[in-house]
Design a protein around this motif. Sequence first.
Motif, PDB file in Angstrom:
ATOM      1  N   ASP A 251       0.831  -1.200   0.000  1.00 12.11           N
ATOM      2  CA  ASP A 251       0.000   0.000   0.000  1.00 12.11           C
ATOM      3  C   ASP A 251       0.872   1.260   0.000  1.00 12.11           C
ATOM      4  O   ASP A 251       0.600   2.226  -0.723  1.00 12.11           O
ATOM      5  N   HIS A 252       1.968   1.241   0.779  1.00 13.50           N
ATOM      6  CA  HIS A 252       2.778   2.462   0.828  1.00 13.50           C
ATOM      7  C   HIS A 252       3.631   2.615  -0.427  1.00 13.50           C
ATOM      8  O   HIS A 252       3.933   3.740  -0.827  1.00 13.50           O
ATOM      9  N   LYS A 254       2.381   2.018  -3.375  1.00 12.43           N
ATOM     10  CA  LYS A 254       1.408   2.684  -4.252  1.00 12.43           C
ATOM     11  C   LYS A 254       1.311   4.173  -3.898  1.00 12.43           C
ATOM     12  O   LYS A 254       1.221   5.022  -4.786  1.00 12.43           O
ATOM     13  N   ARG A 255       1.355   4.471  -2.621  1.00 15.79           N
ATOM     14  CA  ARG A 255       1.260   5.870  -2.189  1.00 15.79           C
ATOM     15  C   ARG A 255       2.523   6.662  -2.551  1.00 15.79           C
ATOM     16  O   ARG A 255       2.424   7.831  -2.932  1.00 15.79           O
ATOM     17  N   THR A 260       1.615  10.652  -2.602  1.00 11.92           N
ATOM     18  CA  THR A 260       0.626  11.021  -1.580  1.00 11.92           C
ATOM     19  C   THR A 260       1.118  10.723  -0.157  1.00 11.92           C
ATOM     20  O   THR A 260       0.308  10.606   0.757  1.00 11.92           O
ATOM     21  N   ILE A 261       2.439  10.584   0.019  1.00 12.13           N
ATOM     22  CA  ILE A 261       2.988  10.467   1.378  1.00 12.13           C
ATOM     23  C   ILE A 261       3.688  11.786   1.706  1.00 12.13           C
ATOM     24  O   ILE A 261       4.750  12.093   1.155  1.00 12.13           O
TER      25      ILE A 261
END
Length: 295
Positions: A251-252, A254-255, A260-261
């Motif tokens: 998930d991270h 993808k972020r 978007t982090i």
Amino acid sequence: MSVSKPTILVTGATGQIGGDTLRRLQADDACTLVAAVRSPDKAQPFEAQGIRTVILDFDKEETLAPALQGINRALLVTGYTVDMLRQSKAFLDQAKEAGVQHIVHLGACGRDDTTVAHWAWHQLVERYIEWSGFSSTHLRPETFMQNLLSYGGTQVVKQGVIQQFTGDARLSWVDAEDVALAAAQALLHPEQHAGRTYRLGYDAKSYGEIAAIMQQELSQPFRYEALPPEIFLENMRAAGAEMAYMSCVYDHYKRYAAHTIPGADDTFDNFPGITGQQPVRWAEFVQKHRTAFAY
């Protein structure tokens, strides 16, 4: 009057950060070292160097109290599973009971308001350490440069090609050996480092930029191939990794790729103050590990 030497317990002693921290501390006779290992077999290399060992298995709670007897300070390093939450709590409860005074916790990346799941878990552990009343130092390393040597047992750079899953995102990086150096300082000098949270990240680069540095330093072609994060998920499943944790990593990724982090590429100037040295940056890391990258 003589002050007795503090006894320092290093968990994760057979792993990278724990092992490096132990080696750093070995050079300092101001402390008595204890390496935590999961089995008598794993104890042998340490015993051979004259380092005392204790059996400590985070999944066997009955091993915690005996391992923590007589310990003054401890490095807490947990595994890459969601069980780290339960394991950390059990360890800290027993450490409190045993009279441990100072905890150095190896956490993960991120700003205080992070919503990246496995980073947030580490921040919950930080809060529990504080709530329990320990003197403490929180280490939040950004991405380990060593991840380019291997990740989850997989070789990352093959024949000049870096295959990773974060698109063109810039990440903040730290050499794991520098993290161990910071950990050792916090364990040796709690009076200087208590109550501090150290974010450890010193070189912000995308994988494309890292490939360019490798090409320059090693005089060979290197390039970055951005893969879909789904491939990472399949690789980890095939490797038998714990999927609750690896789903968070997926998930991270993808972020990162979607940018978007917040603060993904934050870097810091705290390293000389913690250690008296300059941190390793990418060109130096590539030279240090040139035999692993050259082809």
